[in-house]
Design an enzyme around this catalytic site. Structure first.
Site, PDB file in Angstrom:
ATOM      1  CG  HIS A  27      -1.869  -1.066   1.225  1.00  0.00           C
ATOM      2  ND1 HIS A  27      -1.441  -2.426   1.819  1.00  0.00           N
ATOM      3  CD2 HIS A  27      -3.238  -1.408   0.969  1.00  0.00           C
ATOM      4  CE1 HIS A  27      -2.438  -3.403   1.694  1.00  0.00           C
ATOM      5  NE2 HIS A  27      -3.423  -2.804   1.284  1.00  0.00           N
ATOM      6  CG  HIS A 260      -5.707   1.875  -0.864  1.00  0.00           C
ATOM      7  ND1 HIS A 260      -5.654   2.491   0.425  1.00  0.00           N
ATOM      8  CD2 HIS A 260      -6.086   0.671  -0.847  1.00  0.00           C
ATOM      9  CE1 HIS A 260      -6.185   1.322   1.269  1.00  0.00           C
ATOM     10  NE2 HIS A 260      -5.981   0.255   0.648  1.00  0.00           N
ATOM     11  NE  ARG A 350     -26.464 -17.178  36.324  1.00  0.00           N
ATOM     12  CZ  ARG A 350     -27.350 -16.154  36.159  1.00  0.00           C
ATOM     13  NH1 ARG A 350     -27.328 -14.961  35.687  1.00  0.00           N
ATOM     14  NH2 ARG A 350     -28.754 -16.406  36.660  1.00  0.00           N
ATOM     15  CD  GLU A 404     -21.671  -6.771  23.580  1.00  0.00           C
ATOM     16  OE1 GLU A 404     -22.751  -7.256  24.115  1.00  0.00           O
ATOM     17  OE2 GLU A 404     -21.497  -5.969  22.552  1.00  0.00           O
ATOM     18  CG  HIS A 466     -30.717 -13.531  24.556  1.00  0.00           C
ATOM     19  ND1 HIS A 466     -31.286 -12.545  23.538  1.00  0.00           N
ATOM     20  CD2 HIS A 466     -30.231 -12.389  25.674  1.00  0.00           C
ATOM     21  CE1 HIS A 466     -31.328 -11.229  23.976  1.00  0.00           C
ATOM     22  NE2 HIS A 466     -30.679 -11.259  25.051  1.00  0.00           N
TER      23      HIS A 466
END
Length: 654
Positions: A27, A260, A350, A404, A466
């Site tokens: 590049h 580019h 958990r 996340e 979920h």
């Protein structure tokens, strides 16, 4: 001086362009456009020591726009790092340290692997977080022992990536004053003009996120660039420096998307070098070399002064000095003692993990991390750790918010800064957001722990969005990532033992609810990835493989089968570790003489088939379930003793 500066930049551009041209790929555009800004950084601001590139208080530099690697390698070579002119000639060749994009571990100066746009920005934010933790914990009046800057070079593409935006929002909220983002704003992408896809006001956007924004109209001017960086270093906020540059400046295709990723032809290169006044090939004149090495020498002297200051600090602040020296010590953890007694009785996986994580963190100062706004649900929170916020950088709980992707990439950066042991956490169904960062983590072998909860259709009423049916298979497909799905506290301790003692990237996948303990598990066995927890009386005719929530189910099925068929049950908490064992061990655990091997897991992961023959049985999922009570869904999907026995008996009669 002005002539020497310009001569240095000209030779930098010539070498950069020739590096790409010689490789026949790469590049050219950004590498040329950013040459003045990055030369100013290396010459006047970036603190490094080429003789000891990992000294603690060095500045960190991250080339998030990794496609500009030719420029980065040329700078490293000119300033005395372990990159030779021959290495530049070998750019992009097999086995060369000068890979197409910077790779962590190949060159001592490279702080992280970059090229996947946006990742480097988030890594750099993680490094700035790590610096701020140590700065607040160990600096004393008159002794700024930890005060390094984190510089990150990013392009238009980087700042369009969501992970970069998420990370920068966190940087602004936490007032990471030593984070300086160098934005190469050439307004050209591979497809064409930036305006085709992006018309936002970046300056106002970053100002709204809490950044000090510095606009440099003459981004191809060394003097304008160095003044801007100097100003950013004085800010009490994270800084965004917008360098308005010309992509591929000086080339025949400058200012266009065509440059580019365009390696110049021999004719174009000769014309380009002629404009720069450069006639040599892969050459650095002595005066340019000495000019660059003056900064290199200054970095060495600064490091020596830091060592002297540290010695005085050790005399005047002995307790603080001792704490700093021992901060990253790996204190021995008795994992067997960790699971002794009945303290985990009647708790969900958990909840067990929350307790165990806290016990480990109490012993290891370097444990730090957080969740994607789900701490009350995943229970991954350090009770006595305090919150990492703008006014308390001593806190060990980082509130990443519902981000996340940035969470995972930031934890990578924290790990890369020094020997921290970061953790991140969310529900397993949201792990998809994290996959690019998890992949890079595995490539770099970073000791970060993921804590994923709500691991199967037992999540129940939240519905198909979920239900993590395919996620564990995606995690297991990442080469180098250890995925543990423990069935109890003992196997969970084995997961932490593997992650901490072997410092490997590890994902721990946990059930939302309680799993009835069998009393048959061992840390030693679980550390092998797979082991027999319920042997057959003689030679097993049926071998049942299971992990996590399905282990109690497998034991119940075996109890019924044992009435007529010799059956063994194998717990498989970590397929990756089991695959590393010897063939003789694997044969002992899953004997080929067995009539039937059954693999049970509430997922659609095809990885189980490597342990099965065509005639064997896989009990899994092939579709999502609707909303409903978790146990009801589990039964309807065929995860019951009766349903599995029916399938096994059908197989045995064939």
């Amino acid at each position: 001086m002005k002539k020497l500066i310009q001569k240095s930049i000209n030779y930098l551009k010539a070498i950069t362009a020739e590096t790409v041209s010689n490789a026949g790929s790469g590049h050219t555009g950004t590498a040329l456009g950013a040459s003045s800004a990055l030369f100013a950084l290396f010459k006047d601001h970036y603190l490094f020591d080429v003789s000891e590139t990992d000294f603690l208080n060095r500045d960190r530099f991250v080339l998030s726009a990794g496609h500009a690697s030719a420029l980065y390698y040329a700078l490293l070579s000119m300033f005395g790092f372990d990159v030779s002119l021959q290495d530049l000639k070998d750019f992009r060749k097999f086995g060369a340290i000068t890979a197409g994009h910077p790779e962590f571990g190949s060159i001592s100066a490279v702080e992280t692997s970059t090229g996947a746009l946006g990742q480097g920005v988030a890594n750099a934010v993680g490094m700035a977080i790590a610096e701020s933790v140590l700065e607040e914990r160990f600096n004393a009046i008159g002794f700024p022992i930890i005060d390094n800057y984190t510089y990150c070079f990013a392009g238009d593409g980087d700042l369009m990536e969501g992970v970069a935006q998420e990370a920068c929002s966190i940087a602004g909220a936490q007032k990471l004053k030593r984070f300086i983002l160098l934005y190469d704003c050439n307004e050209v992408t591979m497809d064409g003009s930036l305006a085709l896809a992006n018309r936002e006001n970046v300056a106002k956007k970053f100002a709204a996120m809490g950044f000090d924004v510095i606009d440099v109209k003459k981004g191809n001017s060394y003097y304008a660039c160095t003044r801007a960086i100097a100003r950013a270093k004085k800010s009490q906020k994270p800084s965004l420096i917008i360098f308005h540059t010309t992509i591929g400046i000086g080339s025949e295709k400058e200012g266009t998307s065509a440059v580019h990723s365009h390696p110049m032809t021999a004719e174009e290169l000769n014309s380009f070098k002629e404009k720069l006044g450069v006639s040599e090939s892969f050459f650095v004149p002595n005066d340019v070399r000495q000019f660059c090495m003056a900064s290199t020498i200054n970095g060495k002297l600064a490091h020596e002064k830091w060592n002297q200051d540290l010695a005085v600090y050790g005399t005047t602040h002995p307790e603080l000095y001792k704490k700093m020296l021992t901060f990253f010590d790996n204190k021995k953890i008795d994992f067997d003692k960790l699971v002794s007694g009945d303290k985990y009785a009647s708790l969900s996986m958990r909840e067990i993990n929350g307790m165990m994580l806290n016990e480990i963190a109490d012993k290891l100062n370097q444990v730090i991390g957080g969740t994607a706004d789900v701490a009350p649900s995943t229970k991954a929170y350090l009770g006595s750790g305090g919150d990492f916020v703008a006014g308390n950088k001593r806190g060990r709980n980082i509130h990443f918010g519902a981000r996340e992707h940035a969470m995972a990439a930031i934890c990578n950066g924290i790990s890369l800064y020094e020997d921290f042991l970061p953790f991140d956490s969310t529900m397993l169904s949201f792990s998809n957001y994290m996959l690019p960062a998890l992949r890079l983590r595995a490539i770099m072998k970073l000791p970060v722990v993921d804590i994923f909860t709500h691991d199967s259709i037992l999540v129940g009423e939240d519905g198909t969005s979920h239900q993590p049916i395919e996620q564990i298979g995606l995690l297991r497909s990442i080469i180098g990532l250890r995925v543990f799905r423990p069935c109890d506290a003992v196997e969970l301790a084995a997961a932490y033992k593997s992650a901490i003692t072997e410092r490997q990237p590890t994902s721990i996948v946990l059930a939302k609810g309680e799993i009835a303990p069998s009393g048959l598990t061992t840390i030693k066995g679980a550390s092998l990835g797979g082991y027999t927890i319920k042997p057959a009386k003689k030679h097993p005719e049926v071998v049942i493989l299971a992990c996590g929530s399905e282990v109690p189910l497998a034991l119940s099925v075996a109890k019924e089968l044992d009435k007529t068929v010799e059956t063994s049950v194998v717990s498989m908490p970590c397929l990756e570790l089991f695959d590393q064992q010897s063939d003789s061990y694997k044969e002992k655990v899953i004997p080929s003489s067995a009539k039937l091997v059954v693999a049970i897991e509430a997922s659609n992961d095809s990885a189980w088939h490597k342990y099965l023959r065509p005639s064997d049985l896989r009990v899994g999922l092939s579709d999502y379930m609707s909303s409903g009570k978790g146990e009801e869904l589990y039964q309807k999907a065929g995860f019951s003793v009766k349903a599995i026995l029916r399938q096994i008996n059908k197989k045995l009669k064939v």
